[in-house]
Design an enzyme around this catalytic site. Structure first.
Site, PDB file in Angstrom:
ATOM      1  N   ASN A   1       1.100  -1.353   0.021  1.00  0.00           N
ATOM      2  CA  ASN A   1       0.062   0.060  -0.020  1.00  0.00           C
ATOM      3  C   ASN A   1       1.060   1.161  -0.044  1.00  0.00           C
ATOM      4  OD1 ASN A   1      -2.292  -1.566   0.182  1.00  0.00           O
ATOM      5  ND2 ASN A   1      -2.282  -1.587   2.259  1.00  0.00           N
TER       6      ASN A   1
ATOM      7  N   HIS B   1       6.383  -1.306   3.603  1.00  0.00           N
ATOM      8  CA  HIS B   1       6.220  -2.665   3.910  1.00  0.00           C
ATOM      9  C   HIS B   1       5.502  -3.408   2.899  1.00  0.00           C
ATOM     10  CE1 HIS B   1       3.141   0.014   5.511  1.00  0.00           C
ATOM     11  NE2 HIS B   1       2.028  -1.006   5.318  1.00  0.00           N
TER      12      HIS B   1
HETATM   13  P1  DGP Z   1      -0.817  -0.372   5.572  1.00  0.00           P
HETATM   14  O1  DGP Z   1      -2.169  -0.046   5.999  1.00  0.00           O
HETATM   15  O2  DGP Z   1      -0.699  -0.964   4.309  1.00  0.00           O
HETATM   16  O3  DGP Z   1       0.172   0.897   6.057  1.00  0.00           O
HETATM   17  O4  DGP Z   1      -0.335  -1.257   6.793  1.00  0.00           O
HETATM   18  C1  DGP Z   1       0.257  -1.204   8.175  1.00  0.00           C
HETATM   19  C2  DGP Z   1      -0.037  -2.570   8.908  1.00  0.00           C
HETATM   20  O5  DGP Z   1       0.587  -2.522  10.201  1.00  0.00           O
HETATM   21  C3  DGP Z   1      -1.686  -2.549   9.238  1.00  0.00           C
HETATM   22  O6  DGP Z   1      -2.117  -4.146   8.523  1.00  0.00           O
HETATM   23  C4  DGP Z   1      -1.561  -3.009  10.758  1.00  0.00           C
HETATM   24  C5  DGP Z   1      -0.077  -3.157  11.067  1.00  0.00           C
HETATM   25  N1  DGP Z   1       0.366  -2.506  12.494  1.00  0.00           N
HETATM   26  C6  DGP Z   1       0.181  -0.996  12.627  1.00  0.00           C
HETATM   27  N2  DGP Z   1       0.932  -1.130  13.684  1.00  0.00           N
HETATM   28  C7  DGP Z   1       1.510  -2.111  14.368  1.00  0.00           C
HETATM   29  C8  DGP Z   1       2.163  -2.561  15.420  1.00  0.00           C
HETATM   30  O7  DGP Z   1       2.544  -1.873  16.140  1.00  0.00           O
HETATM   31  N3  DGP Z   1       2.635  -4.032  15.232  1.00  0.00           N
HETATM   32  C9  DGP Z   1       2.228  -4.745  14.286  1.00  0.00           C
HETATM   33  N4  DGP Z   1       2.786  -6.012  14.368  1.00  0.00           N
HETATM   34  N5  DGP Z   1       1.508  -4.244  13.125  1.00  0.00           N
HETATM   35  C10 DGP Z   1       1.268  -3.206  13.210  1.00  0.00           C
END
Ligand code: DGP
Length: 114
Positions: free
Chosen positions: A87, A100
């Protein structure tokens, strides 16, 4: 490292995450809010805000992330296939400004995405 970046803090170890793979350049950990039975995020340890912020000198790192994603998919047993998503920006649905790859799998998926 960007001081206000959640994923940089995960790289630094100041925010916990369930890691599934790590090497010198990258880290893979389980998404906090899984959208599929397997949902892993693959990130560069270097802070790059998004794919739109990547430059020519990141080319080999970006390729490496794809290979790590494929390795993670194999490790997670996704032999029937998986989806890789990067994204990018507001319209792309990006919520964390650290590049990511989502490795999504464990069920069949439809296209196009919402
Ligand atoms: P996006 O929407 O493509 O920017 O994805 C970000 C993702 O990151 C979302 O699916 C939730 C995940 N996420 C956000 N904060 C954290 C965190 O603190 N730990 C983990 N493991 N995932 C997280």
């Amino acid at each position: 490292m960007a001081a206000d970046c959640i994923f940089c803090r995960i790289v630094a170890g100041t925010i916990p995450a369930t890691k599934v793979f790590e090497d010198e350049q990258s880290l893979a950990f389980r998404d906090l809010h899984p959208a599929t039975p397997v949902h892993v995020l693959v990130i560069p340890k270097e802070h790059i805000a998004s794919t739109a912020h990547a430059v020519e000198s990141h080319a080999s790192l970006l390729g490496h992330l794809m290979l790590v994603a494929a390795k993670v998919a194999e490790q997670e047993g996704l032999a029937k296939g998986f989806r890789l998503v990067a994204n990018t920006g507001a319209d792309g649905g990006q919520t964390v400004d650290h590049l990511h790859l989502h490795v999504l799998g464990g069920r069949s998926m439809t296209w196009p995405p919402g």
